[in-house]
Each structure stands twice: as C-alpha cells, then as structure tokens.
Design a protein around this motif. Structure first.
Motif, mmCIF file in Angstrom:
data_model
loop_
_atom_site.group_PDB
_atom_site.id
_atom_site.type_symbol
_atom_site.label_atom_id
_atom_site.label_comp_id
_atom_site.label_asym_id
_atom_site.label_seq_id
_atom_site.Cartn_x
_atom_site.Cartn_y
_atom_site.Cartn_z
ATOM 1 N N MET A 172 47.255 46.246 36.075
ATOM 2 C CA MET A 172 46.180 45.162 35.423
ATOM 3 C C MET A 172 46.067 44.656 36.577
ATOM 4 S SD MET A 172 44.350 46.154 31.733
ATOM 5 C CE MET A 172 44.526 48.209 32.512
ATOM 6 N N VAL A 173 45.367 44.707 36.799
ATOM 7 C CA VAL A 173 44.755 43.148 37.118
ATOM 8 C C VAL A 173 43.623 42.236 36.044
ATOM 9 C CG1 VAL A 173 43.211 41.333 38.556
ATOM 10 C CG2 VAL A 173 43.837 43.206 39.395
ATOM 11 N N VAL A 174 44.185 40.840 35.202
ATOM 12 C CA VAL A 174 43.477 40.644 34.549
ATOM 13 C C VAL A 174 42.536 39.453 35.159
ATOM 14 C CG1 VAL A 174 44.022 39.141 31.957
ATOM 15 C CG2 VAL A 174 45.562 41.665 32.582
ATOM 16 N N GLY A 175 41.036 38.963 34.038
ATOM 17 C CA GLY A 175 40.290 38.350 34.283
ATOM 18 C C GLY A 175 39.675 38.333 35.755
ATOM 19 N N ASP A 176 39.684 39.012 36.206
ATOM 20 C CA ASP A 176 38.961 39.444 37.596
ATOM 21 C C ASP A 176 37.357 39.134 37.789
ATOM 22 O OD1 ASP A 176 37.099 42.455 36.843
ATOM 23 O OD2 ASP A 176 38.748 41.968 35.392
ATOM 24 N N LEU A 177 36.782 39.243 38.543
ATOM 25 C CA LEU A 177 35.811 37.820 38.824
ATOM 26 C C LEU A 177 35.133 39.843 38.842
ATOM 27 C CD1 LEU A 177 34.026 35.792 39.472
ATOM 28 C CD2 LEU A 177 34.017 36.129 42.364
ATOM 29 N N ALA A 178 33.696 39.569 37.809
ATOM 30 C CA ALA A 178 32.575 40.366 37.530
ATOM 31 C C ALA A 178 31.969 40.676 38.681
ATOM 32 C CB ALA A 178 32.066 39.787 36.663
ATOM 33 N N GLN A 179 31.662 42.195 39.373
ATOM 34 C CA GLN A 179 30.748 42.705 40.101
ATOM 35 C C GLN A 179 29.375 42.413 39.630
ATOM 36 O OE1 GLN A 179 31.915 45.352 42.669
ATOM 37 N NE2 GLN A 179 34.037 44.711 43.080
ATOM 38 N N GLU A 180 27.961 42.275 40.185
ATOM 39 C CA GLU A 180 27.089 42.502 39.539
ATOM 40 C C GLU A 180 26.623 43.586 40.273
ATOM 41 O OE1 GLU A 180 24.566 39.186 39.626
ATOM 42 O OE2 GLU A 180 26.173 38.203 38.751
ATOM 43 N N VAL A 181 25.379 44.682 39.644
ATOM 44 C CA VAL A 181 24.890 45.671 39.917
ATOM 45 C C VAL A 181 23.561 45.895 39.240
ATOM 46 C CG1 VAL A 181 27.309 47.362 39.947
ATOM 47 C CG2 VAL A 181 26.068 47.266 38.453
ATOM 48 N N ASP A 182 22.604 46.759 39.607
ATOM 49 C CA ASP A 182 21.250 46.828 38.935
ATOM 50 C C ASP A 182 21.822 47.158 37.906
ATOM 51 O OD1 ASP A 182 18.829 46.618 38.063
ATOM 52 O OD2 ASP A 182 17.679 47.091 39.839
ATOM 53 N N SER B 53 44.215 49.029 38.258
ATOM 54 C CA SER B 53 43.289 48.472 38.794
ATOM 55 C C SER B 53 42.441 48.018 37.305
ATOM 56 C CB SER B 53 42.772 48.371 39.782
ATOM 57 O OG SER B 53 41.715 49.370 39.729
ATOM 58 N N SER B 54 41.812 46.603 37.493
ATOM 59 C CA SER B 54 40.266 46.986 36.333
ATOM 60 C C SER B 54 39.515 46.306 37.085
ATOM 61 C CB SER B 54 41.382 46.471 35.227
ATOM 62 O OG SER B 54 39.970 45.661 34.324
ATOM 63 N N GLN B 55 38.237 46.519 37.289
ATOM 64 C CA GLN B 55 37.161 45.656 37.487
ATOM 65 C C GLN B 55 35.635 45.655 36.375
ATOM 66 O OE1 GLN B 55 36.787 43.423 40.376
ATOM 67 N NE2 GLN B 55 34.730 43.445 39.543
ATOM 68 N N THR B 56 35.529 44.181 36.178
ATOM 69 C CA THR B 56 34.309 44.184 35.179
ATOM 70 C C THR B 56 33.070 44.602 36.558
ATOM 71 O OG1 THR B 56 35.588 42.571 34.005
ATOM 72 C CG2 THR B 56 33.673 42.495 33.393
ATOM 73 N N TYR B 57 32.295 44.803 35.809
ATOM 74 C CA TYR B 57 30.266 44.658 36.053
ATOM 75 C C TYR B 57 28.963 44.632 35.234
ATOM 76 C CZ TYR B 57 33.054 48.086 40.236
ATOM 77 O OH TYR B 57 33.576 47.685 40.810
ATOM 78 N N LYS B 58 29.498 43.817 35.707
ATOM 79 C CA LYS B 58 27.975 43.658 34.825
ATOM 80 C C LYS B 58 26.682 43.818 35.288
ATOM 81 C CE LYS B 58 29.340 38.438 33.342
ATOM 82 N NZ LYS B 58 29.059 37.308 33.090
ATOM 83 N N SER C 70 27.750 43.937 29.895
ATOM 84 C CA SER C 70 29.229 43.937 30.715
ATOM 85 C C SER C 70 29.752 45.667 30.547
ATOM 86 C CB SER C 70 29.793 43.553 30.668
ATOM 87 O OG SER C 70 30.803 42.302 29.599
ATOM 88 N N VAL C 71 30.939 46.381 31.443
ATOM 89 C CA VAL C 71 31.501 47.118 31.050
ATOM 90 C C VAL C 71 33.366 47.090 32.645
ATOM 91 C CG1 VAL C 71 31.764 49.267 31.851
ATOM 92 C CG2 VAL C 71 30.101 49.173 31.221
ATOM 93 N N ARG C 72 34.148 47.582 31.916
ATOM 94 C CA ARG C 72 35.530 47.187 32.424
ATOM 95 C C ARG C 72 35.413 48.533 33.123
ATOM 96 N NH1 ARG C 72 39.899 46.651 30.751
ATOM 97 N NH2 ARG C 72 39.522 47.072 28.116
ATOM 98 N N VAL C 73 35.945 48.436 34.247
ATOM 99 C CA VAL C 73 35.796 49.846 35.039
ATOM 100 C C VAL C 73 37.679 49.982 34.929
ATOM 101 C CG1 VAL C 73 36.095 52.123 36.218
ATOM 102 C CG2 VAL C 73 33.706 50.591 35.828
ATOM 103 N N VAL C 74 38.600 50.886 34.317
ATOM 104 C CA VAL C 74 40.190 51.000 35.173
ATOM 105 C C VAL C 74 40.205 51.733 34.944
ATOM 106 C CG1 VAL C 74 41.981 50.587 32.802
ATOM 107 C CG2 VAL C 74 39.856 49.510 32.417
ATOM 108 N N THR C 75 40.963 51.801 36.164
ATOM 109 C CA THR C 75 41.714 53.367 36.502
ATOM 110 C C THR C 75 43.730 52.787 36.634
ATOM 111 O OG1 THR C 75 42.261 51.757 39.103
ATOM 112 C CG2 THR C 75 40.648 53.199 38.443
ATOM 113 N N ASP C 76 44.165 53.277 37.082
ATOM 114 C CA ASP C 76 46.159 52.721 36.531
ATOM 115 C C ASP C 76 46.704 52.433 37.024
ATOM 116 O OD1 ASP C 76 45.769 56.126 36.039
ATOM 117 O OD2 ASP C 76 46.836 57.293 37.769
#
Length: 472
Positions: free
Chosen positions: A1-11, A135-140, A127-133
């Motif tokens: 799992m990636v820790v401290g990922d750079l957040a991506q922005e969505v509308d 990886s982890s990605q944050t979305y704002k 913000s939401v964190r989307v987690v897979t087996d």
C-alpha cells in the motif's frame, strides 16, 4: 500500500456503482459536471449481480419449466421427462448479468464518467481514500454521492456459512436443485426464491415469524399468493420463531418455536432471508461527520443531502423502501441538486412489485390508508377470471383493485395480484402520479384482448358502469 499519496481532485465522486450510483453519475455528467465513480465490486451493484436480475432470471426459468410440465392441461403433450440442468441454467443467468453489466460500463464511458475500482473510505469531509489489494489513492471532491447499498442481514443464531446456510447471494448460484429447502423469512426475497426453487422441484418449507407472509403487504393480495403456494406444495409455517440451527455436513438442521413447541426441520440447504442492512459501517463516515439513524441508515433531506452540505446519500444506504428503482430515482434527484436544480424527492406514486406466483404489484394508497388521510374512498375490484387474455393464458388468478376519492373520483391507489401485474403497474403509477381520475382511465381505449383491460374495467366500476362485472 502506498502511504502519503498525492491526492487527485474530482468534481463529483459517486461511491457505489449500483442502480443508484451509476444513474447518479450519468445524470451528473449530463448536467456538465466532471464525474468519477468507484466500486469495490462489479458495475451494476447488488441489483444486477446478486439481486434483481439474477433472481428474475431464475424465476423466469422456473416458470418456463412449470409451464412445460403443465402443458398437458391445454393439449400440448410432452413425451419423456423434463429435467433441469442447473449448471446450464446458472450459466445462462450469468450471461444475462454479464450483458447488462457490460451495458452499464458502456454507458458510463459514453458519458465520460471515470470508473475507479477499489474500496472507498472517508478520510475527511472532502476526501476519500480508494484502496485496492496493492495500492491506495486519495481523491478530493467538491461533492460526493454515497450509493453503497445494503447486504443480507444475518441471524446470530443461524449465521451464514455459504455452504448449507445461505444468504440470497449463495442461493442465486446453487449448482443443483435442492431436494429440500428451508427458507427462514417470508418476505419478498424468501418468497420469490422459495417459490422458484419449489417450481424447479425442491420441497420447500417457509418459516415466517409473523402471522402472515409478506409482512406489511395488504392481506387481500397475499391471500391469493398463499392459495397458490399451497397448490404448488410449499409448506408455509407462520409464527415460527427460529431458535437456531447448524450445518451437519450433508444437511442443515433448523430449530423453531411453533405454537409453543420446539420443532426441528431438516433440509439440504437453508436460505436465511430476514431483511437487509445498510453498507454504512465500513465507510469511515465518522471522519466526514455524516449522521446515521439508530439502524445505521444515512439521514437525508428531500434533496438526498446529508447533514454535511456537499455530501449526498441515495438508495438502500439512505433507508426507506429498499428498491432499485427508488435508488435510481434518488440518484437523479441528488445529481440535479448538485447542479443547482430545484429537484426534490416525491414518493407519492412509488411502485412496489413482488415476483411471487401470481405476482403482486401496488402503488399509492390502500383503502385503509386513504381513510387515514381523510379521504372518503370508493373501491372497485375486477377479477382476472373475467379477462379474456388471462383465461387464454391459463393464468387467471387474482384481480385489479382501484381506490379512488368518492367525490372527485381521483385515483388514490391501485393494488394488483395476478398474471404479469409487474408490467401492468406502469399505467397505474402514471395515473396516480398525474392525479388522473377514474374517468381518465375508463375513457382510454384499451386493446382487446389484453391484460390492461382489467384496469379500464376497474375504473369503470368506480364510475358505476363496468361492462364485464356486476356494478355495486
């Protein structure tokens, strides 16, 4: 799992790609918003993958099988045994599901909705964190729509094991027709699947804790279904309080309190269908400040907005009637509210359908509810026994009933039990939604011979000049 990922922005972010979520995503995209949708499972959610569609496919197969076996009644003789190939039936059912889920994917892509795969967890109100087996990605996001649905409720005294003690999910994937099947719960899920497997050849026993099947449904409708269940050979035991049970290896044993005595029931499988619970407990809603009610459903207003201004919730996770079409309807309202439109939810003409045998369908007010709301109702009931199309189909059980205001003759509600009433209900819903009166329905020319004529005849009964029944 990636820790401290750079957040991506969505509308607009939609969490859950069931009939509520994917409809909300498409509507928001139509209104000019940039949209992403995330789901940890297959597109289409429970309805397409583990609920509405696969169950109706199995029900359709069981009806076809029964029709072949009973064809002799209308002069069609079938030589040799008619058998059920369950693996092939399930393969066909899965093909139907795959076709529909593929269609959802195409629609989302066609509307330029970004599809994300993974499990979503709130890490804050924006913000939401989307987690897979792996990886982890944050979305704002600016706005979010929660459409996470519900799952089968489990009995602590009879927990699912996925082998002999089944939820509806496993019951929809059996590779054999059970010789004996116990259904715990006489609501619509247990009744629909229990009836289907009985038609396919299983010996079915339904254990319902209340005094009647389909608690909350008008008893006049359930009586017709109960008679047919008895004819089909389904053993219905009401006021049966399950005490526990276990998988003994080759079968399952269930204990229930019936009329003050403990009885034991044995079968190959036990389907536990005692309701559903919202998927809100593992979302991290506490980090977003979203309020839940005492049962875990998300509280919303008439625009599907939660207590947090930019967070919306729709469908099963927001409570009310747990219906796929209600979720889709709410998805449109939420998307339009986000876009600044003055759209609000209105459940005046919500359609309810139970795919029992015969089917049950209703909308609007019953006679009792109309009286409670201050109306002086008049009721007209037309039997399918007097309908030429129903008789020619050899399925003439049941009736159509219209409840109208005695003074204005406005249609307040319609209740049906009979052949294909799930399809007839659309006209009734339209009538209630548009504030039509009985004369509007009576003056609408209905093709003959068809099942919808029953609606016209019932409407004429409200006016006192029905042709094919004696007017009261």
């Amino acid at each position: 799992m990636v820790v401290g990922d750079l957040a991506q922005e969505v509308d607009v972010l939609v969490i859950g790609a069931g009939p509520g979520g994917y409809v909300a995503a498409i509507r928001a995209a139509q209104l000019g918003r940039s949209v992403a949708i995330v789901d940890k499972g297959n597109l289409g959610g429970v309805c397409l993958n583990r609920g509405c569609i696969p169950s109706k496919a199995i029900i359709s197969a069981s009806e076809r099988y029964t029709g072949i076996k009973e064809a002799g009644e209308i002069g069609i003789e079938v030589s040799g045994d008619v058998t059920v190939n369950m693996p092939k039936l399930m393969e066909w059912k899965n093909g139907v599901v795959k076709k529909l889920t593929g269609g959802v994917k195409s629609l989302l892509k066609g509307n330029k909705v970004e599809i994300l795969s993974g499990e979503a967890f709130f890490s804050g109100p924006n913000s939401v964190r989307v987690v897979t087996d792996d990886s982890s990605q944050t979305y704002k996001f600016n706005d979010v729509i929660i459409a996470t649905g519900s799952r089968p409720a489990e009995l602590k005294i009879l927990p699912f094991d996925g082998k002999r003690i089944l939820s509806s999910t496993e019951a929809l994937n059996l590779q054999e027709v059970p010789k004996r099947l116990i259904v715990v719960g006489g609501g619509y899920i247990g009744l629909e699947l229990g009836t289907a497997y009985a038609k396919l050849g299983a010996e079915v026993t339904i254990l319902e804790g209340t005094k009647s099947l389909l608690p909350g449904t008008d008893p006049m409708l359930t009586k017709v279904v109960s008679r047919k269940l008895k004819k089909t050979g389904v053993n219905v035991i009401t006021e049966a309080m399950v005490q526990g049970g276990e998988n003994t290896g080759d079968e399952v044993v269930v204990r229930a309190q019936v009329n003050g005595e403990e009885q034991t029931f044995t079968a190959d499988y036990c389907l536990v269908a005692v309701g559903r619970k919202p998927n809100t407990d593992e979302l991290g809603l506490e980090y977003a400040g979203v309020e839940l009610d005492e049962r875990g459903f998300i509280k919303i207003d008439n625009q599907c907005r939660t207590n947090v201004e930019h967070i919306y919730a729709i469908g099963d996770c927001a409570g009310g009637a747990l219906l796929a079409h209600k979720a889709s309807y709410e998805g449109k309202i939420a998307a339009e509210a986000i876009a600044g439109l003055n759209s609000v939810i209105d459940y005046q003409a919500m359609p309810f359908v139970i795919f029992s045998d015969p089917e049950i369908a209703y909308t609007g007010l019953t006679e009792a509810q109309a009286k409670e709301q201050g109306y002086n109702p008049v009721v007209s009931r037309f039997a399918f026994q007097a309908n030429g199309r129903a008789l020619s189909m050899n399925h003439a059980e049941g009736f159509v009933q219209i409840v109208a205001d005695s003074e204005t003759k406005q249609v307040l509600g319609v209740q049906m039990v009979g052949p294909e009433v799930s399809s007839l209900l659309g006209e009734a819903v339209f009538a209630v939604e548009m504030g039509a009166n009985a004369e509007d329905l009576a003056l609408t020319i209905h093709a003959h011979p068809t099942l919808p004529e029953t609606i016209m005849e019932a409407a004429e009964g409200i006016l006192g000049h029905a042709i094919h029944m004696v007017n009261k």
